[in-house]
Design a protein around this motif. Structure first.
Motif, PDB file in Angstrom:
ATOM      1  N   VAL A 143      43.700  67.984  71.374  1.00 22.21           N
ATOM      2  CA  VAL A 143      43.861  69.211  70.590  1.00 22.21           C
ATOM      3  C   VAL A 143      43.948  68.798  69.129  1.00 22.21           C
ATOM      4  O   VAL A 143      44.921  68.163  68.710  1.00 22.21           O
ATOM      5  N   LEU A 144      42.903  69.137  68.375  1.00 21.36           N
ATOM      6  CA  LEU A 144      42.798  68.714  66.985  1.00 21.36           C
ATOM      7  C   LEU A 144      43.069  69.876  66.045  1.00 21.36           C
ATOM      8  O   LEU A 144      42.423  70.917  66.143  1.00 21.36           O
ATOM      9  N   LYS A 145      44.015  69.650  65.133  1.00 22.27           N
ATOM     10  CA  LYS A 145      44.235  70.598  64.033  1.00 22.27           C
ATOM     11  C   LYS A 145      43.396  70.069  62.873  1.00 22.27           C
ATOM     12  O   LYS A 145      43.859  69.287  62.065  1.00 22.27           O
ATOM     13  N   ARG A 146      42.132  70.497  62.821  1.00 24.79           N
ATOM     14  CA  ARG A 146      41.200  70.020  61.792  1.00 24.79           C
ATOM     15  C   ARG A 146      41.589  70.606  60.453  1.00 24.79           C
ATOM     16  O   ARG A 146      41.658  71.820  60.306  1.00 24.79           O
ATOM     17  N   GLN A 147      41.843  69.749  59.510  1.00 27.15           N
ATOM     18  CA  GLN A 147      42.300  70.151  58.182  1.00 27.15           C
ATOM     19  C   GLN A 147      41.146  70.076  57.179  1.00 27.15           C
ATOM     20  O   GLN A 147      40.346  69.137  57.238  1.00 27.15           O
ATOM     21  N   PRO A 148      41.060  71.022  56.241  1.00 30.51           N
ATOM     22  CA  PRO A 148      39.952  71.039  55.280  1.00 30.51           C
ATOM     23  C   PRO A 148      40.182  70.063  54.125  1.00 30.51           C
ATOM     24  O   PRO A 148      40.333  70.459  52.968  1.00 30.51           O
ATOM     25  N   LEU A 149      40.263  68.789  54.453  1.00 28.32           N
ATOM     26  CA  LEU A 149      40.435  67.773  53.415  1.00 28.32           C
ATOM     27  C   LEU A 149      39.784  66.480  53.856  1.00 28.32           C
ATOM     28  O   LEU A 149      39.514  66.278  55.038  1.00 28.32           O
ATOM     29  N   LEU A 150      39.522  65.643  52.872  1.00 27.14           N
ATOM     30  CA  LEU A 150      38.931  64.329  53.113  1.00 27.14           C
ATOM     31  C   LEU A 150      39.885  63.269  52.583  1.00 27.14           C
ATOM     32  O   LEU A 150      40.366  63.373  51.457  1.00 27.14           O
ATOM     33  N   PHE A 151      40.165  62.261  53.380  1.00 24.03           N
ATOM     34  CA  PHE A 151      40.971  61.137  52.920  1.00 24.03           C
ATOM     35  C   PHE A 151      40.079  60.007  52.397  1.00 24.03           C
ATOM     36  O   PHE A 151      40.465  59.260  51.522  1.00 24.03           O
ATOM     37  N   GLY A 152      38.898  59.848  52.992  1.00 24.48           N
ATOM     38  CA  GLY A 152      38.015  58.765  52.585  1.00 24.48           C
ATOM     39  C   GLY A 152      38.329  57.445  53.257  1.00 24.48           C
ATOM     40  O   GLY A 152      37.453  56.617  53.455  1.00 24.48           O
ATOM     41  N   ASP A 153      39.572  57.262  53.615  1.00 21.63           N
ATOM     42  CA  ASP A 153      40.024  56.045  54.268  1.00 21.63           C
ATOM     43  C   ASP A 153      41.404  56.354  54.827  1.00 21.63           C
ATOM     44  O   ASP A 153      42.036  57.329  54.441  1.00 21.63           O
ATOM     45  N   GLY A 154      41.874  55.537  55.733  1.00 21.66           N
ATOM     46  CA  GLY A 154      43.212  55.753  56.260  1.00 21.66           C
ATOM     47  C   GLY A 154      43.336  55.387  57.713  1.00 21.66           C
ATOM     48  O   GLY A 154      42.646  54.500  58.217  1.00 21.66           O
ATOM     49  N   VAL A 155      44.217  56.092  58.398  1.00 18.68           N
ATOM     50  CA  VAL A 155      44.498  55.859  59.815  1.00 18.68           C
ATOM     51  C   VAL A 155      43.551  56.738  60.632  1.00 18.68           C
ATOM     52  O   VAL A 155      43.625  57.961  60.571  1.00 18.68           O
ATOM     53  N   PRO A 156      42.651  56.131  61.404  1.00 17.99           N
ATOM     54  CA  PRO A 156      41.696  56.928  62.176  1.00 17.99           C
ATOM     55  C   PRO A 156      42.349  57.606  63.378  1.00 17.99           C
ATOM     56  O   PRO A 156      43.445  57.239  63.793  1.00 17.99           O
ATOM     57  N   LEU A 157      41.662  58.574  63.935  1.00 14.56           N
ATOM     58  CA  LEU A 157      42.125  59.275  65.126  1.00 14.56           C
ATOM     59  C   LEU A 157      42.402  58.283  66.260  1.00 14.56           C
ATOM     60  O   LEU A 157      43.409  58.378  66.960  1.00 14.56           O
TER      61      LEU A 157
END
Length: 189
Positions: A143-157
């Motif tokens: 269940v994904l709460k898709r957020q309207p933002l981009l991190f570009g890098d970080g902790v993947p799903l």
């Protein structure tokens, strides 16, 4: 039988946190909050739900699983963030004692398989990427709460690794004016 549900906020580019483990860019206000909180009220930290007057019944989730990094995000402010649930943190380091909290270095797959055999509400995989990767084959729902933002890098799903492709079935998508969408997938069995 109980299901393992990976319920998590994720950026459009597939990250559950930014490059420095930050997650404060995720929208916590907007029209999406009422609907999501009504359905997933057990996934709100105990003290925050009490402050907002949101009752928690442990009917959706009875247990929450976290990796050590995810658990540490709330420290020291919330040493037992979900004390209305059975909390299991997978770590090799002692955490001290807190209400309904168990730290373990057991194999997450074996723990989840045992939990699934017990009566009760579903099991919530809160995060993070390493734990999700280890439990990938045990996840029944995503269940994904898709957020309207981009991190570009970080902790993947899911942490990178060699995985066999797995097809999930789309269950539903609910879109909100805030730009957040809630999308649910179920594992094909």
């Amino acid at each position: 039988m109980r299901e393992l549900v990976y319920y998590v906020a994720v950026s459009l580019d597939g990250f559950i946190a930014g490059p420095q483990d930050q997650f404060d860019a995720f929208l916590i206000e907007g029209d999406h909050m009422e609907g999501i909180n009504a359905e997933f009220h057990d996934a709100i930290p105990t003290d925050i739900a009490a402050h907002l007057g949101i009752p928690q019944s442990a009917q959706r989730f009875g247990t929450v699983l976290m990796g050590a990094t995810t658990y540490s995000m709330g420290l020291p402010d919330m040493p037992s963030p979900y004390r209305h649930l059975e909390q299991i943190v997978f770590t090799h380091h002692p955490l001290g004692t807190a209400e309904n909290l168990r730290a373990t270095d057991e194999d997450p797959v074996q723990v989840v398989r045992a939990l699934k055999q017990q009566p009760g509400a579903d099991i919530w995989l809160c995060g993070g990427a390493q734990l999700a990767a280890q439990l990938r084959d045990e996840i029944d729902r995503l269940v994904l709460k898709r957020q309207p933002l981009l991190f570009g890098d970080g902790v993947p799903l899911f942490a990178p690794g060699s995985y066999a492709p797995q097809r999930l079935e789309h269950v539903r998508t609910v879109s909100f004016e805030s730009g957040v969408s809630l999308t649910e997938y179920a594992r094909r069995r």
